[in-house]
Design an enzyme around this catalytic site. Structure first.
Site, PDB file in Angstrom:
ATOM      1  CG  HIS A  71      -2.022  14.669  16.671  1.00 47.87           C
ATOM      2  ND1 HIS A  71      -2.380  13.685  17.575  1.00 47.87           N
ATOM      3  CD2 HIS A  71      -1.195  14.051  15.783  1.00 47.87           C
ATOM      4  CE1 HIS A  71      -1.791  12.543  17.251  1.00 47.87           C
ATOM      5  NE2 HIS A  71      -1.066  12.746  16.165  1.00 47.87           N
ATOM      6  CG  ASP A  94      -4.836  13.932  19.916  1.00 48.01           C
ATOM      7  OD1 ASP A  94      -5.173  14.768  19.061  1.00 48.01           O
ATOM      8  OD2 ASP A  94      -3.863  13.173  19.770  1.00 48.01           O
ATOM      9  CG  ASN A 128       1.138   3.088  13.438  1.00 50.55           C
ATOM     10  OD1 ASN A 128       2.337   2.941  13.273  1.00 50.55           O
ATOM     11  ND2 ASN A 128       0.257   2.193  13.047  1.00 50.55           N
ATOM     12  CB  SER A 129      -1.426   9.546  15.060  1.00 49.09           C
ATOM     13  OG  SER A 129      -0.227   9.651  15.786  1.00 49.09           O
TER      14      SER A 129
END
Length: 387
Positions: free
Chosen positions: A127, A157, A230-231
């Site tokens: 994402h 993801d 932070n993803s």
């Protein structure tokens, strides 16, 4: 009579003096007396068994920080036509101050990533880079590099990027499935775009699923602060080794509430290797929709437990349909491996290679059945599509 009274007085005085002496001994030397009115047996840790104090996680942070990068993406989108422009009165007063067509605009996004090889492969979340037409990676030393997408896996993801740079500071992977609830972990990333940040917490839970975040879920839950940006960043242990990739948070405000989720390295390693080798991930598929067996469903079907998965739908002309599987069947095992719930069923089918014939154990009514189904390649689909 006088003698008796004198003797009684002397005895009372002696008892009082003795009681005072015992009180003083118990007060200033507790445990010395052989009796205790409220004695409790306790277990006390030996000196050698005491927990070792940790004063700093600086070594773990300094080891892993160079391997974590900031990712900046941008894509071109078209603005929506303002519906007020269809009003003649509005256009008379405001003219063409508002766009009348879908003019292209650039939208930026940011996230984090982890360098996984010295020759420039970088792991991040799908994402973070979804639909981006420009991707830049900023190293910890400030160097900025253009990155290309090697492949993505939306159902976990995860995505793999590649930059043209050798001798990159690749992170060290921890051993799979050795993490425990209570282990200290550090989350490294770029929250809110403020710059690389390290937060500390513990592993709160393992094997989190049924969250509705992705199709395949087996998350590490942590209270280490994970915030937007932070993803795709690293979750590391106290030795600075990668244990997971930060991917999502549970929040009503958009900020950290102490419930963050990371993809464990057991899944990260498998998906990463398939993407690098084949450009994507190939999974098995049989074309069924399933739902959890609740205690109420188990009672209505006369089941002794809630183990298994209820087949709620079968895709017409799909592998399961051709094998004779029907809605209402209870799937108990795949290839001899028991089905615990719908999530475990999805994982058992996904690991089967397309073209392989798998044996499924079913319960139809009160009769157990064994059916063979030919596994096909899982097509791209939504989370609510047939499995």
């Amino acid at each position: 009579m006088h003698r008796l009274w004198l003797l009684f007085s002397q005895c009372v005085a002696a008892i009082a003096i003795l009681a005072a002496a015992l009180f003083a001994v118990d007060r200033f030397a507790p445990g010395l007396l052989p009796f205790d009115g409220a004695a409790v047996t306790i277990r006390e840790v030996a000196q050698s068994g005491a927990a070792s104090p940790v004063s700093s996680y600086a070594d773990a942070a300094s080891k892993s920080q160079p391997s974590v990068v900031n990712i900046f993406t941008s894509k071109q989108v078209r603005s929506q036509r303002n519906p007020l422009m269809d009003d003649p009165l509005f256009r008379r007063f405001f003219g063409d101050r508002f766009p009348t067509d879908n003019r292209p605009q650039r939208v930026s996004n940011l996230g984090s990533g982890v360098i996984v090889s010295e020759d420039g492969f970088i792991l991040t979340n799908h994402h973070v880079i979804e639909a981006a037409d420009e991707i830049q990676v900023a190293l910890s030393n400030g160097t900025t590099l253009d990155a290309k997408v090697v492949g993505t896996d939306p159902e976990t993801d995860l995505a793999v990027l590649k930059v043209k740079r050798d001798k990159m500071p690749a992170i060290t992977f921890a051993k799979s499935d050795l993490q425990r609830v209570g282990d200290v972990v550090l989350a490294i990333g770029n929250p809110f775009g403020v710059g690389q940040t390290v937060t500390m917490g513990i592993i709160s839970a393992l094997g989190r699923s049924h969250l509705g975040i992705n199709t395949f879920e087996n998350y590490i839950q942590t209270d280490a602060a994970i915030n937007p940006g932070n993803s795709g960043g690293a979750l590391v242990d106290v030795a600075g080794n990668l244990v997971g990739v930060n991917t999502a948070i549970f929040s009503r405000s958009g900020g950290n509430l102490g419930i963050g989720f990371a993809i464990p390295i057991s899944i990260v390693r498998q998906v990463m290797q398939e993407i690098i080798s084949h450009g994507g991930v190939t999974r098995g598929w049989v074309g069924i929709e399933v739902q959890e067996i609740t205690p109420e469903i188990a009672e209505s079907f006369g089941l002794k437990s809630t183990d298994g998965a209820l087949i709620a739908g079968v895709l017409r002309a799909g592998p399961a349909d051709r094998a004779g599987i029907r809605p209402g069947d209870i799937l108990l095992a795949v290839g001899g491996k028991p089905v615990k719930d719908s999530s475990s069923l999805l994982n058992l089918i996904a690991v089967l290679p397309p073209g392989e014939v798998a044996q499924l154990k079913l319960l139809r009514g009160q009769n157990e059945m064994q059916l063979q189904v030919t596994i096909e390649k899982r097509p791209p689909m939504r989370n609510d599509a047939p499995q």
